[in-house]
Design an enzyme around this catalytic site. Sequence first.
Site, PDB file in Angstrom:
ATOM      1  CB  CYS A  32     -13.714  -4.918   0.937  1.00  0.00           C
ATOM      2  SG  CYS A  32     -14.114  -6.350   1.967  1.00  0.00           S
ATOM      3  CG  ASN A 132      -2.755  -1.263   2.016  1.00  0.00           C
ATOM      4  OD1 ASN A 132      -3.855  -1.774   1.930  1.00  0.00           O
ATOM      5  ND2 ASN A 132      -1.965  -1.528   3.049  1.00  0.00           N
ATOM      6  CG  ASN A 134       4.531  -6.139  -0.356  1.00  0.00           C
ATOM      7  OD1 ASN A 134       3.710  -7.037  -0.195  1.00  0.00           O
ATOM      8  ND2 ASN A 134       5.043  -5.855  -1.541  1.00  0.00           N
TER       9      ASN A 134
END
Length: 408
Positions: A32, A132, A134
Amino acid sequence: LSQFCANDPEVFVQAALLAQDYCDAIDLNLGCPQMIAKRGHYGAFLQEEWDLLQRMILLANEKLSVPITCKIRVFPEIDKTVKYAQMLEKAGCQLLTVHGRTKEQKGPLAGVASWEHIQAVRKAVSIPVFANGNIQCLSDVEECIRKTGVHGVMSAEGNLHNPALFEGRNPLVWEMAEEYLEIVQKYPCPLSYVRAHLFKLWHHTLQVYQQLREELAKVKTLEGIVDVNRELKLRCQEEIANQKEGEKPKEGLPFFHWICQPYIRPGPKERCKENGASGTEKGVRGKRALEEEEDGNSELLSKNKQKKKLRNPNKSFDPSLKPKYPKCDQCGNPKGNKCVFNMCRGCCKKRAFKETADCPGHGLLFKTKYEKSLSWQSSQRVSQNPEISRRGDVDVGETAVLKEAGDS
């Protein structure tokens, strides 16, 4: 899979133990990049603290009955990213999801994720690796697996704009929206979650029907959200009925706006052109820098402040107009204007209690109440000892009470 953000090994494992019987794995979120993660000191803002991460994963691996997995963001350097992944594997991580962007790549500065970093991690570790970044359609999934060799692929925004992404189809938006709202009615959740999901699903249509966008932002009930969703559907169906043969989608979209499709977030330069600024000025600067310069122009306001502006059009967000409050001598919070100690109420209460003092500004009367208590005790003694004279002996009795209270 249950995902946690954490920065304390003991707290992380205690929370994970509560969840392990209801999931197949525990995931530690180290990806995050948001400001809330920076303030809370978790997510991608732990990626330099390798000793702490090792302790967290080692303890989780020792105490949990389910696998421990991690999601990370990359470093600018491929070599450092590889060493980072190997460290997590050695500590006990049993599956690694790699988001191919650095923690600085977010919002309008997101840019393209690096599959090269992901490929390097995949080759360097022996545990399963997911990719993860695109992923906007099913062909991206296939290409990512082919280029990086990963065992699986995750999608965030692509899946939010088109929940049928992994089925390889592009359904009508209202089909997905109605299905989602049926689930919400069966399993209620906060209204803000529902609103956020519909903003993603209806993104392209809401650029066309701005009034309905405002209504969706302001509506206060689930029934109201359902009504806005129904109106969006009717507007789209009317547009389809009036569509001319051979008409093509506008705004450069691959499909008409009522069809689920990717949203390509504009980069800094594109946002600059939209806002009429040059690429070397506001567009290339971060969101926080812009917010510091806000002067009430809705184009520069955060989404949350734009909502406040809708509710109160006369509200100004100019920092120069904000009232300046004197600070508490103890903690820095705003102090009470009439506080005798120049403190906020919390700090004032602690000091007044400790010193048996009064602060009329905060309505704290520890000294007054204490003196009243002594006076009451004195009157009780007089009533219980009628032989005490009303002249000298009363004074002696009161002095004795005060001395006794002071000694205690």
